[in-house]
Design a protein around this motif. Structure first.
Motif, short mmCIF file in Angstrom:
data_model
loop_
_atom_site.label_atom_id
_atom_site.label_comp_id
_atom_site.label_asym_id
_atom_site.label_seq_id
_atom_site.Cartn_x
_atom_site.Cartn_y
_atom_site.Cartn_z
N LYS A 192 2.40 1.71 -3.52
CA LYS A 192 1.42 2.23 -4.48
C LYS A 192 1.14 3.71 -4.24
CE LYS A 192 -1.02 -2.02 -5.77
NZ LYS A 192 -2.32 -2.71 -5.82
N LYS A 193 1.09 4.09 -2.98
CA LYS A 193 0.89 5.51 -2.66
C LYS A 193 2.08 6.33 -3.16
CE LYS A 193 0.18 8.69 1.22
NZ LYS A 193 0.04 8.81 2.70
N TYR A 194 3.26 5.81 -2.97
CA TYR A 194 4.47 6.52 -3.42
C TYR A 194 4.46 6.66 -4.94
CZ TYR A 194 9.35 7.89 -3.84
OH TYR A 194 10.50 8.59 -4.13
N ASN A 237 2.20 9.39 -6.01
CA ASN A 237 2.77 10.73 -5.79
C ASN A 237 3.79 11.07 -6.87
OD1 ASN A 237 1.25 11.04 -3.45
ND2 ASN A 237 2.88 10.32 -2.10
N THR A 242 0.83 -1.21 0.00
CA THR A 242 0.00 0.00 0.00
C THR A 242 0.86 1.26 0.00
OG1 THR A 242 -1.80 -1.14 1.16
CG2 THR A 242 -1.78 1.27 1.26
N GLN A 243 1.94 1.25 0.82
CA GLN A 243 2.86 2.38 0.86
C GLN A 243 3.51 2.61 -0.50
OE1 GLN A 243 3.69 4.58 3.31
NE2 GLN A 243 4.39 3.54 5.17
#
Length: 395
Positions: A128-130, A133, A125-126
């Motif tokens: 994919k968030k990165y 961004n 999840t981290q």
């Protein structure tokens, strides 16, 4: 073995790759320089050049100087860094290291994200968030081109075989990220990536065979033989942390193997200090602080550590006979005096000096190695030597 000559199309594809390799390794360059280096006629190089320009891989930079014999000024060209970018993630057990690089290998972004005690699902999840961004900031023509993951474990056929420090829970990183972003996804062992970093970015550029010893939570080795990464038949090559150093026999005559990383990894040092002093939850910074305070307990533990690493290097030398060793260790980078002790220990065993160097920018070594791997993949240049610009030590 019968050698078959290449077809016209095969020869064209090979020459196209040679031209792309020349531009990558000698930027800025020109068609006339490429022609001279590859011993191809000008018209052939111009045709290949035009193909690469049409694909968007190249960018013209203006005119260079005319030769001493006169004539037209050559048009200079380089890899188009605005074509797109690649991402590399080092899945550490305390932090996620993320690196974005443009197609020519230039660092665009580097970040370190806290992931201690996170599950692999939370880490995905981290990541994919990165990526989201980064995509929001991106202004390149083609965006994300490929992803490489640095894994602290054994990789075979682009799949994780073992992951001792992170429970992967049958998570298939290749499937998840190739499906989500429609780009190639490559997995590689972190010690192997450190070795690739030395070969393509750093101190091993002119060497034929090297071994990079990665000392972190465990110990691994990245092996470069004749300029190529050696993984072994099942991805196990370089797992020197599992080397048995001795057997301990209990009262019932049962033998328990003591492995190299049980006594000489960074975690092993921390564990020994905690046991000796009755402390808990120490980290690398605590070891450095105790060393600066001239702690006598730590001095004994580090002496055993340097002797063990010296022995490991000596045994590896006798097995692989490389041109040099590199050591990727944030602890030794903090305490460079330990490197001199390791060199001295090796000298006592071998009765001669041998090149043993410290990997600079250890925190970036694996992700920069990943940059090389995924850049080779994206450009279709696997098996072709690419030279990346050195990263400043204070980056």
């Amino acid at each position: 073995m019968v050698q078959r000559s290449m077809t016209r199309n095969q020869l064209h594809d090979q020459n196209l790759k040679f031209v792309l390799q020349q531009v990558f390794n000698n930027h800025p360059t020109s068609r006339i320089e490429i022609s001279h280096r590859l011993h191809l006629n000008k018209s052939t190089v111009s045709s290949l050049y035009n193909t690469l320009m049409a694909k968007g891989y190249l960018k013209e930079l203006g005119y260079g100087d005319a030769s001493t014999a006169g004539g037209c000024k050559p048009t200079l060209v380089a890899i188009n860094q605005d074509y797109g970018y690649t991402l590399t993630f080092d899945l550490g057990y305390r932090h996620l290291h993320a690196l974005a690089t443009t197609l020519n290998g230039k660092v665009w972004k580097y970040d370190r994200v806290q992931t201690r005690d996170q599950s692999i699902h939370e880490m995905v999840t981290q990541i994919k968030k990165y990526i989201g961004n980064v995509q929001a900031e991106d202004e390149s023509a083609h965006g994300l081109l490929g992803i490489c993951f640095s894994i602290h474990g054994i990789i075979c056929d682009n799949q994780i075989q073992t992951s001792p420090f992170i429970n992967m829970e049958d998570v298939d990183l290749v499937k998840i990220f190739s499906t989500a972003y429609h780009v190639p996804v490559v997995l590689e062992n972190e010690a192997n990536l450190s070795a690739i970093y030395e070969r393509d970015f750093n101190g091993a550029r002119e060497l034929n065979s090297t071994v990079t010893i990665s000392i972190h939570r465990g110990i691994g080795a990245g092996i470069i033989l004749h300029r190529s990464l050696f993984r072994g038949e099942h991805g196990d090559a370089g797992e020197i942390g599992q080397t048995v150093t001795r057997l301990e026999i209990d009262g019932e005559g049962q033998a328990t193997p003591v492995r190299a990383e049980d006594i000489s990894s960074e975690d092993a040092i921390i564990h020994q200090v905690e046991e000796q002093k009755g402390l808990h939850d120490l980290g690398r910074e605590d070891i450095v602080r105790l060393y600066r305070q001239h702690d006598t307990d730590l001095a004994v533990i580090l002496q055993r550590f340097t002797i063990a690493i010296s022995s490991l290097l000596y045994n590896t030398m006798r097995t692989l006979d490389p041109d040099a060793f590199f050591i990727n260790s944030p602890l030794i980078e903090e305490l460079p005096e330990l490197l001199e002790q390791i060199r001295a220990g090796y000298r006592r065993l071998a009765h001669q000096d041998f090149p043993i160097e410290l990997t600079t920018n250890a925190r970036l070594a694996t992700v920069l190695g990943g940059c090389s791997v995924i850049t080779h993949q994206v450009l279709g240049l696997n098996g072709y030597a690419l030279k990346f610009e050195r990263i400043p030590e204070k980056f």
